[in-house]
Every structure is written in structure tokens, then in C-alpha cells.
Design a protein around this motif. Structure first.
Motif, short mmCIF file in Angstrom:
data_model
loop_
_atom_site.label_atom_id
_atom_site.label_comp_id
_atom_site.label_asym_id
_atom_site.label_seq_id
_atom_site.Cartn_x
_atom_site.Cartn_y
_atom_site.Cartn_z
N SER A 113 -42.28 -3.81 -2.78
CA SER A 113 -41.89 -2.39 -2.77
C SER A 113 -41.53 -1.97 -1.36
CB SER A 113 -43.06 -1.54 -3.26
OG SER A 113 -44.14 -1.67 -2.35
N ASP A 114 -40.77 -0.91 -1.27
CA ASP A 114 -40.43 -0.36 0.05
C ASP A 114 -41.72 -0.01 0.79
OD1 ASP A 114 -38.87 0.84 2.15
OD2 ASP A 114 -39.45 2.78 1.31
N GLY A 115 -42.69 0.54 0.06
CA GLY A 115 -43.97 0.94 0.68
C GLY A 115 -44.67 -0.25 1.31
N TRP A 116 -44.77 -1.37 0.58
CA TRP A 116 -45.49 -2.55 1.10
C TRP A 116 -44.77 -3.08 2.34
CZ3 TRP A 116 -45.40 -7.49 2.76
CH2 TRP A 116 -46.62 -8.19 2.82
N ILE A 117 -43.45 -3.26 2.22
CA ILE A 117 -42.71 -3.89 3.33
C ILE A 117 -42.73 -2.97 4.56
CG2 ILE A 117 -40.51 -4.86 4.08
CD1 ILE A 117 -39.83 -5.29 1.08
N ALA A 118 -42.47 -1.68 4.34
CA ALA A 118 -42.40 -0.76 5.48
C ALA A 118 -43.75 -0.64 6.18
CB ALA A 118 -41.90 0.61 5.01
N THR A 119 -44.83 -0.57 5.41
CA THR A 119 -46.15 -0.42 6.02
C THR A 119 -46.59 -1.68 6.76
OG1 THR A 119 -46.68 0.82 4.04
CG2 THR A 119 -48.50 0.39 5.53
N ARG A 120 -46.34 -2.85 6.15
CA ARG A 120 -46.83 -4.10 6.76
C ARG A 120 -45.94 -4.61 7.88
NH1 ARG A 120 -51.47 -6.59 3.77
NH2 ARG A 120 -51.75 -5.05 2.14
N THR A 121 -44.63 -4.22 7.84
CA THR A 121 -43.70 -4.83 8.82
C THR A 121 -42.84 -3.82 9.58
OG1 THR A 121 -41.78 -5.03 7.34
CG2 THR A 121 -43.44 -6.78 7.20
N GLY A 122 -42.63 -2.65 9.03
CA GLY A 122 -41.70 -1.69 9.66
C GLY A 122 -40.25 -1.92 9.27
N ILE A 123 -40.00 -2.97 8.51
CA ILE A 123 -38.60 -3.31 8.15
C ILE A 123 -38.17 -2.45 6.94
CG2 ILE A 123 -37.06 -5.14 7.33
CD1 ILE A 123 -39.13 -7.13 8.71
N LYS A 124 -36.94 -1.90 7.04
CA LYS A 124 -36.41 -1.09 5.94
C LYS A 124 -35.18 -1.78 5.31
CE LYS A 124 -37.59 2.83 5.29
NZ LYS A 124 -38.62 3.32 4.32
N CYS A 125 -34.47 -2.53 6.14
CA CYS A 125 -33.17 -3.05 5.74
C CYS A 125 -32.91 -4.36 6.48
CB CYS A 125 -32.14 -2.02 6.20
SG CYS A 125 -30.82 -1.80 5.07
N ARG A 126 -32.00 -5.18 5.99
CA ARG A 126 -31.58 -6.36 6.73
C ARG A 126 -30.13 -6.65 6.40
NH1 ARG A 126 -34.86 -5.20 3.37
NH2 ARG A 126 -36.70 -6.28 4.12
N ARG A 127 -29.41 -7.22 7.38
CA ARG A 127 -28.02 -7.62 7.17
C ARG A 127 -28.00 -9.08 6.75
NH1 ARG A 127 -24.15 -4.42 9.59
NH2 ARG A 127 -24.99 -2.34 9.86
N LEU A 128 -27.18 -9.41 5.76
CA LEU A 128 -27.14 -10.78 5.26
C LEU A 128 -25.73 -11.34 5.30
CD1 LEU A 128 -29.61 -10.38 2.25
CD2 LEU A 128 -30.12 -11.21 4.56
N ALA A 129 -25.62 -12.55 5.80
CA ALA A 129 -24.31 -13.21 5.90
C ALA A 129 -23.88 -13.70 4.53
CB ALA A 129 -24.40 -14.38 6.88
N GLY A 130 -22.60 -13.51 4.22
CA GLY A 130 -22.05 -13.98 2.95
C GLY A 130 -21.46 -15.37 3.10
N ALA A 131 -20.92 -15.88 1.97
CA ALA A 131 -20.37 -17.24 1.98
C ALA A 131 -19.18 -17.34 2.94
CB ALA A 131 -19.94 -17.61 0.57
N GLU A 132 -18.50 -16.21 3.16
CA GLU A 132 -17.32 -16.22 4.05
C GLU A 132 -17.70 -16.12 5.53
OE1 GLU A 132 -18.51 -12.07 3.43
OE2 GLU A 132 -18.39 -13.81 2.13
N ASP A 133 -18.96 -15.77 5.80
CA ASP A 133 -19.41 -15.65 7.18
C ASP A 133 -19.83 -17.01 7.73
OD1 ASP A 133 -19.26 -12.77 7.46
OD2 ASP A 133 -20.98 -12.65 6.12
#
Ligand code: ACO
Length: 332
Positions: free
Chosen positions: A34-54
């Protein structure tokens, strides 16, 4: 050969991230989290991910180009390119490909692998070539596409990582702006964090078996890594400050590997550095491994936070286990 002894200045920075963005809400559709678990334990809200073309090479080259532009250099001015990465497009290395993409025909280029410590290890490595007077201009890039090596069904690791690239230009300078450093490794704790090759026996001929397999997704003992970071990182920063003949009061910015906000807060607290001096952008990008320090530096410089002459205490830590700190002044 006679060489003059020179100092090092960090005169440009740049960064590049892939376009696709996955927020915690999106992740919770993939694994039970959940957003709650990740945000509380790590502070992370979002991440950028490379696609097959990257590709790692293209991202790294883009970051490098921007750093060169800020430093006012042409690709032909670069003597050496160091690529800190654990996720090269090619196991033989990606630095040469980047050299070609940039058109930096004079530059020797090679990869350096030290996981999330790669940028700090690279900074110190590159500086040695400048200090001896052998080279004048070095491009150091930290770049990783860990999404290729994350087990996207393992909620204990997949929520942490993101992809990106950051770069700095290091130039020979009369005044040495790399004020102190300390680098460490502890291979006895290697199993805490691995992206390891695993091969099973394949018989090629009678009595001749090779180990045929592939690299397996990231495996991490989260709590062990957490404890290691919080204990060891303040130590190397203090050691590097001592070498620089400075104290924590002289530090304008604490720039840690962006692994987890709780680690950033705990290290700052142990060092008695106020939170206003802690650079953090991991909410937007997650842990981008070797890219995280130059990516955060680039945002802080372009956002007008970090100014010429500011003293930065940077520290990386991660697989190996490896960790290290560098104290430097930003700018020419
Ligand atoms: N969503 C929801 N629940 C989860 C998730 C998740 N994504 N992941 C684990 N849990 C659960 C666990 O199953 C466990 O449940 P249980 O109590 O029922 O067994 C509970 O949450 C607590 O798990 P812990 O592992 O104890 O959680 P912790 O507070 O230690 O946080 C974390 C985990 C965030 C990974 C933390 O240990 C950490 O930050 N470690 C450092 C990791 C790091 O920074 N690594 C990178 C550095 S090196 C490099 O950059 C390559």
C-alpha cells in the motif's frame, strides 16, 4: 613523463530519467502492498522505470551531455569516462558505447561496479587521474536500471528501486575541492545484498562441466542492510571530515545515497545535522543505485539550493557490502 600535481573541481552536473512513472498506488496493483506501508517505511512515493526501448547507455549519455554543457566542455575535451553501474547493457561494459554516443573520441572509457557506492568510489577513482596531472577533464556517470533485475513479485524488494542516470564533470584545478574521503568494503557480509549469477552444471564433454545459468533477481536482507547503513555511514563521513580537517558544522549539505528516508534521517540525526541540510529526492525516484547521488545533486544545483563553494558530505552504501564518503566543495 613529468606530471604536475593538481587539484580537482566538480564543474558540471546532469541527469536523465526514463519517462514511465509508477506510483505506490500502481505498485499495489502488482503486489500486496500500500502507499501507506511504502511511504511510512521508505519515504518513496514514485519511481521512474525504463521501458524496452530505453537503454542504460542512452540514459547515461543524456546525463553526461547535460553535465558537459554545464561545465562548458565539448565531448572532444574529455580525457576519461568512468561509468559507475551494476546494470550495464552489456556485461563487457557500457562506458565505451557511451563514449561513442557522445562522440568523445579522445576519452578512454570503462565501467566501475560498486553497487550503490559506485558514484562515490568513481568520484575518488577519477580524482586520482586528475590529481596526478595525467588528465584534465573526466566525465563520471552513475547510472542503473535495476528494474531489469528486480523480482516484481517480491514486495520486500520491488517497492524500493527505480531507474535513472546522473553525471558530473571533474576538472583539474589549482585549488583542490575534493577535501577528504574514506572508502570501505566488507565481503564477509556479501550475502546481505546480491544480484548473483547462479549456474547449474552443463556437461560439454566427458568430464568437462561448465556452470550455465543467469543472474538471479536482487536478494536483500532488508533489516541487516538498514542496520549496516545507519551504523557505518556516519563513521565514514566523520572519518572523511577528519581528513578534510572539517567538522559537521562546516557541512552545508548532506547528500546520501537515496535508499530510504528513514536511513537519511537516522544518519543525519547521528551526525547532528539538521534536516534542512539533508538533500532528498527519493520520494520521486526511489533507490536508483549508482545514479541516486548525482541525480539528487543535479536537482539541488539546478534548483538553486547548492551554490558554488558549498561543502557537501556525500556518502554511498550498498552491496558488497561497500560504503564510502567524499567531502567536496561544489563548483569551479
Ligand atoms: N508492503 C507491505 N508489507 C510489506 C512489504 C510491502 N512492500 N514488504 C514487507 N512487508 C511486510 C513484511 O512481510 C513484514 O510482515 P510481518 O510482520 O507480517 O512478517 C512487515 O511488513 C515488516 O517487514 P520488515 O522487513 O520487518 O520491514 P522493515 O521495517 O524492516 O522495512 C525495509 C523493510 C523498508 C526494506 C527496510 O528494512 C529497509 O529500508 N532496509 C534497507 C534496505 C535498503 O535501503 N536497501 C538498499 C540499500 S543498498 C542498495 O541501494 C542496493
Amino acid at each position: 613523463m613529468k606530471h604536475t600535481v593538481a587539484g580537482v573541481a566538480i564543474t558540471g552536473c546532469g541527469s536523465a530519467t526514463p519517462g514511465a512513472c509508477l506510483d505506490n498506488q500502481g505498485l499495489s496493483q502488482i503486489v500486496e502492498t500500500s502507499d501507506g506501508w511504502i511511504a511510512t517505511r521508505t519515504g518513496i512515493k514514485c519511481r521512474r522505470l525504463a521501458g524496452a526501448e530505453d537503454s542504460l547507455s542512452a540514459l547515461a549519455a543524456e546525463a553526461g551531455q547535460k553535465a558537459l554543457a554545464m561545465a562548458g566542455l565539448e565531448p572532444g575535451d574529455i580525457d576519461m569516462i568512468v561509468l559507475a553501474t551494476s546494470t550495464a547493457d552489456d556485461l563487457f561494459g557500457s562506458a565505451s558505447k557511451i563514449q561513442g554516443l557522445l562522440g568523445a573520441s579522445r576519452a578512454v572509457a570503462f565501467d566501475l561496479t560498486a553497487a550503490c557506492s559506485g558514484f562515490v568510489f568513481g568520484l575518488v577513482t577519477a580524482s586520482q587521474f586528475l590529481r596526478t596531472g595525467i588528465y584534465q577533464n573526466v566525465l563520471l556517470i552513475g547510472a542503473d536500471i535495476l528494474s531489469r533485475w528486480v523480482d516484481w513479485s517480491d514486495r520486500t524488494t520491488c517497492v524500493l528501486f527505480g531507474d535513472g542516470a546522473g553525471a558530473v564533470v571533474l576538472q583539474a584545478s589549482k585549488r583542490d575541492r575534493l577535501l577528504g574521503f574514506e572508502l570501505r568494503s566488507d565481503g564477509t557480509q556479501n550475502a546481505c545484498l546480491q544480484l548473483a549469477y547462479r549456474g547449474g552444471p552443463q556437461e560439454l564433454a566427458a568430464g568437462v562441466k561448465i556452470g550455465k545459468g543467469t543472474y538471479e533477481p536482487i536478494q536483500m536482507m532488508g533489516q541487516e542492510v538498514y542496520k549496516f547503513a545507519v551504523r557505518r555511514v556516519p563513521e565514514v563521513i566523520e572519518k572523511a571530515l577528519h581528513r578534510a580537517e572539517l567538522t559537521v558544522d562546516d557541512v552545508d549539505w548532506l547528500l546520501l545515497h537515496q535508499a530510504n528516508q528513514r536511513i537519511l534521517d537516522a544518519v543525519a540525526q547521528r551526525l547532528n545535522i539538521p534536516s534542512e541540510k539533508v538533500i532528498s529526492n527519493l520520494a520521486k525516484y526511489g533507490n536508483t543505485s549508482a545514479a541516486s547521488i548525482p541525480l539528487a545533486l543535479d536537482e539541488a544545483v539546478r534548483g538553486g539550493k547548492v551554490e558554488v563553494g558549498d561543502v557537501i558530505a556525500a556518502a554511498g552504501f550498498g552491496a558488497g557490502l561497500s560504503w564510502g564518503a567524499a567531502i567536496f566543495e561544489w563548483g569551479r
